[in-house]
Design a protein around this motif. Structure first.
Motif, PDB file in Angstrom:
ATOM      1  N   VAL A  53     -15.145  11.489  26.644  1.00  0.00           N
ATOM      2  CA  VAL A  53     -16.420  12.041  27.111  1.00  0.00           C
ATOM      3  C   VAL A  53     -17.257  12.664  25.999  1.00  0.00           C
ATOM      4  O   VAL A  53     -18.315  13.229  26.268  1.00  0.00           O
ATOM      5  CB  VAL A  53     -16.206  13.081  28.237  1.00  0.00           C
ATOM      6  N   GLY A  54     -16.829  12.551  24.743  1.00  0.00           N
ATOM      7  CA  GLY A  54     -17.642  13.094  23.672  1.00  0.00           C
ATOM      8  C   GLY A  54     -16.845  13.392  22.434  1.00  0.00           C
ATOM      9  O   GLY A  54     -15.610  13.354  22.448  1.00  0.00           O
ATOM     10  N   GLY A  55     -17.572  13.708  21.354  1.00  0.00           N
ATOM     11  CA  GLY A  55     -16.910  13.939  20.083  1.00  0.00           C
ATOM     12  C   GLY A  55     -16.150  12.694  19.662  1.00  0.00           C
ATOM     13  O   GLY A  55     -16.570  11.570  19.912  1.00  0.00           O
ATOM     14  N   GLN A  56     -15.025  12.893  19.026  1.00  0.00           N
ATOM     15  CA  GLN A  56     -14.110  11.798  18.713  1.00  0.00           C
ATOM     16  C   GLN A  56     -12.955  11.895  19.691  1.00  0.00           C
ATOM     17  O   GLN A  56     -12.378  12.982  19.872  1.00  0.00           O
ATOM     18  CB  GLN A  56     -13.618  11.914  17.273  1.00  0.00           C
ATOM     19  N   SER A  57     -12.605  10.797  20.347  1.00  0.00           N
ATOM     20  CA  SER A  57     -11.636  10.901  21.436  1.00  0.00           C
ATOM     21  C   SER A  57     -10.608   9.784  21.391  1.00  0.00           C
ATOM     22  O   SER A  57     -10.874   8.684  20.892  1.00  0.00           O
ATOM     23  CB  SER A  57     -12.346  10.884  22.798  1.00  0.00           C
ATOM     24  N   TRP A  58      -9.456  10.117  21.930  1.00  0.00           N
ATOM     25  CA  TRP A  58      -8.366   9.176  22.128  1.00  0.00           C
ATOM     26  C   TRP A  58      -7.920   9.383  23.574  1.00  0.00           C
ATOM     27  O   TRP A  58      -7.056  10.217  23.852  1.00  0.00           O
ATOM     28  CB  TRP A  58      -7.228   9.456  21.155  1.00  0.00           C
ATOM     29  N   TYR A  59      -8.535   8.687  24.503  1.00  0.00           N
ATOM     30  CA  TYR A  59      -8.317   8.894  25.923  1.00  0.00           C
ATOM     31  C   TYR A  59      -8.629  10.360  26.286  1.00  0.00           C
ATOM     32  O   TYR A  59      -9.772  10.784  26.173  1.00  0.00           O
ATOM     33  CB  TYR A  59      -6.902   8.476  26.333  1.00  0.00           C
ATOM     34  N   TYR A  60      -7.620  11.146  26.669  1.00  0.00           N
ATOM     35  CA  TYR A  60      -7.887  12.532  27.080  1.00  0.00           C
ATOM     36  C   TYR A  60      -7.899  13.518  25.917  1.00  0.00           C
ATOM     37  O   TYR A  60      -8.325  14.667  26.088  1.00  0.00           O
ATOM     38  CB  TYR A  60      -6.852  12.976  28.118  1.00  0.00           C
ATOM     39  N   LEU A  61      -7.442  13.118  24.754  1.00  0.00           N
ATOM     40  CA  LEU A  61      -7.440  13.984  23.580  1.00  0.00           C
ATOM     41  C   LEU A  61      -8.789  13.892  22.878  1.00  0.00           C
ATOM     42  O   LEU A  61      -9.280  12.788  22.603  1.00  0.00           O
ATOM     43  CB  LEU A  61      -6.318  13.572  22.627  1.00  0.00           C
ATOM     44  N   HIS A  62      -9.393  15.056  22.577  1.00  0.00           N
ATOM     45  CA  HIS A  62     -10.721  15.092  21.984  1.00  0.00           C
ATOM     46  C   HIS A  62     -10.753  15.988  20.752  1.00  0.00           C
ATOM     47  O   HIS A  62     -10.094  17.031  20.698  1.00  0.00           O
ATOM     48  CB  HIS A  62     -11.753  15.613  22.997  1.00  0.00           C
ATOM     49  N   LYS A  63     -11.559  15.557  19.800  1.00  0.00           N
ATOM     50  CA  LYS A  63     -11.860  16.341  18.607  1.00  0.00           C
ATOM     51  C   LYS A  63     -13.356  16.632  18.589  1.00  0.00           C
ATOM     52  O   LYS A  63     -14.179  15.715  18.670  1.00  0.00           O
ATOM     53  CB  LYS A  63     -11.447  15.570  17.357  1.00  0.00           C
ATOM     54  N   ASN A  64     -13.685  17.913  18.532  1.00  0.00           N
ATOM     55  CA  ASN A  64     -15.084  18.354  18.457  1.00  0.00           C
ATOM     56  C   ASN A  64     -15.905  17.926  19.676  1.00  0.00           C
ATOM     57  O   ASN A  64     -17.071  17.551  19.554  1.00  0.00           O
ATOM     58  CB  ASN A  64     -15.744  17.861  17.165  1.00  0.00           C
ATOM     59  N   LEU A  65     -15.302  18.011  20.841  1.00  0.00           N
ATOM     60  CA  LEU A  65     -16.045  17.784  22.078  1.00  0.00           C
ATOM     61  C   LEU A  65     -17.053  18.899  22.301  1.00  0.00           C
ATOM     62  O   LEU A  65     -18.176  18.661  22.758  1.00  0.00           O
ATOM     63  CB  LEU A  65     -15.069  17.704  23.255  1.00  0.00           C
ATOM     64  N   LYS A  66     -16.668  20.132  21.988  1.00  0.00           N
ATOM     65  CA  LYS A  66     -17.525  21.299  22.153  1.00  0.00           C
ATOM     66  C   LYS A  66     -17.500  22.128  20.867  1.00  0.00           C
ATOM     67  O   LYS A  66     -16.684  21.874  19.980  1.00  0.00           O
ATOM     68  CB  LYS A  66     -17.029  22.158  23.340  1.00  0.00           C
ATOM     69  N   GLU A  67     -18.391  23.113  20.800  1.00  0.00           N
ATOM     70  CA  GLU A  67     -18.356  24.048  19.683  1.00  0.00           C
ATOM     71  C   GLU A  67     -17.016  24.792  19.676  1.00  0.00           C
ATOM     72  O   GLU A  67     -16.429  25.049  20.726  1.00  0.00           O
ATOM     73  CB  GLU A  67     -19.510  25.041  19.782  1.00  0.00           C
ATOM     74  N   CYS A  68     -16.576  25.162  18.496  1.00  0.00           N
ATOM     75  CA  CYS A  68     -15.219  25.706  18.350  1.00  0.00           C
ATOM     76  C   CYS A  68     -14.974  26.937  19.215  1.00  0.00           C
ATOM     77  O   CYS A  68     -13.890  27.116  19.775  1.00  0.00           O
ATOM     78  CB  CYS A  68     -14.945  26.040  16.886  1.00  0.00           C
ATOM     79  N   GLU A  69     -15.979  27.825  19.337  1.00  0.00           N
ATOM     80  CA  GLU A  69     -15.795  29.085  20.060  1.00  0.00           C
ATOM     81  C   GLU A  69     -16.254  29.011  21.511  1.00  0.00           C
ATOM     82  O   GLU A  69     -16.096  29.990  22.254  1.00  0.00           O
ATOM     83  CB  GLU A  69     -16.552  30.213  19.349  1.00  0.00           C
TER      84      GLU A  69
END
Length: 203
Positions: A53-69
Motif C-alpha cells: 500500500v505504499g513506500g517499498q513493500s514486500w506483501y505486508y512488510l513495508h519500508k517507509n510507508l509513513k513518517e518515522c514518528e
C-alpha cells in the motif's frame, strides 16, 4: 551505502502507537526506525494490515510507508527502546534481510497473528535482543495453533487460547486469548492488557 559496524553512530528505535478505536485501550502497533548516522535517511520498517500500500513493500512488510514518528490514527507514537552499538548493528542486519527471511510476508491476521507485533518480536529473536515489547504488543507471542520457544533463561508456550511466558528472576505471565496477565520481579509490577512500558533508551 553506509557500512554498519559495532562502532558506527547508528541506532534503532522500537516505536509504538495506540491502535485506532476501542481496541487502542489495550493494543499498540509496533515498528522499527533505523538511523544509520551520517547523511543517511531514517527508515521505518513495519508489517501493515494491508499489503503493498505504499513506500517499498514486500506483501505486508513495508519500508517507509509513513513518517518515522507518525502514529496510526490514535495519538502520537512513543519510543519504547533505543539501541546503539553492537545491538543496533545486529538489528539493522536482521531488519534489512527480513524481506527475504521473515516467514509470514504473505499472511496477516489482526488476531491471534501473525501481525505487526509478531514481526517485531521475530526480528528481536533473530537479533538475539533480550528486551521485549510491552504487554500492549498483542500478537508478539504468536507461534501458530500451538508452539513453544526457549527464551533467555525461560520458555514461552503459546496458543490462541492459553499460554505462559516465564523468564527466571525476571517475569512470568499467563495468556488468556493472547492477553497477558502476570508480574515482573525487578521492579515488581503487575502485568495486564494495556500496560505500557516506560521509555527505555541507550541499550
Amino acid at each position: 551505502m553506509t557500512v554498519i559496524t559495532e562502532t558506527t553512530a547508528a541506532s534503532v528505535e522500537l516505536r509504538a502507537a495506540k491502535i485506532p478505536g476501542a481496541v487502542g485501550i489495550i493494543a499498540d502497533h509496533y515498528w522499527f526506525v533505523i538511523d544509520k548516522g551520517g547523511d543517511s535517511h531514517r527508515q521505518r520498517w513495519e508489517v501493515w494490515q494491508h499489503k503493498n500500500v505504499g513506500g517499498q513493500s514486500w506483501y505486508y512488510l513495508h519500508k517507509n510507508l509513513k513518517e518515522c514518528e507518525s502514529g496510526v490514527g490514535n495519538g502520537p507514537s512513543r519510543v519504547e527502546y533505543r539501541w546503539r552499538g553492537a545491538k543496533a548493528a545486529n538489528l539493522i542486519r536482521v531488519i534489512e534481510a527480513s524481506p527475504e527471511q521473515y516467514p509470514h510476508l504473505g499472511l496477516y491476521r489482526y488476531w491471534p497473528g501473525p501481525n505487526s507485533n509478531t514481526y517485531v518480536q521475530w526480528i528481536l529473536d533473530q537479533a538475539k535482543i533480550t528486551e521485549i515489547p510491552g504487554p500492549s504488543a498483542i500478537g508478539k507471542d504468536y507461534l501458530g495453533i500451538m508452539g513453544s520457544k526457549l527464551t533467555r533463561q525461560g520458555i514461552l508456550i503459546s496458543t490462541p487460547v492459553i499460554g505462559v511466558d516465564f523468564v527466571w528472576g525476571n517475569y512470568v505471565t499467563f495468556q488468556l486469548a493472547t492477553l497477558p496477565f502476570g508480574w515482573t520481579f525487578k521492579p515488581f509490577r503487575l502485568v495486564y492488557p494495556g500496560l505500557r512500558w516506560q521509555q527505555n533508551e541507550n541499550r
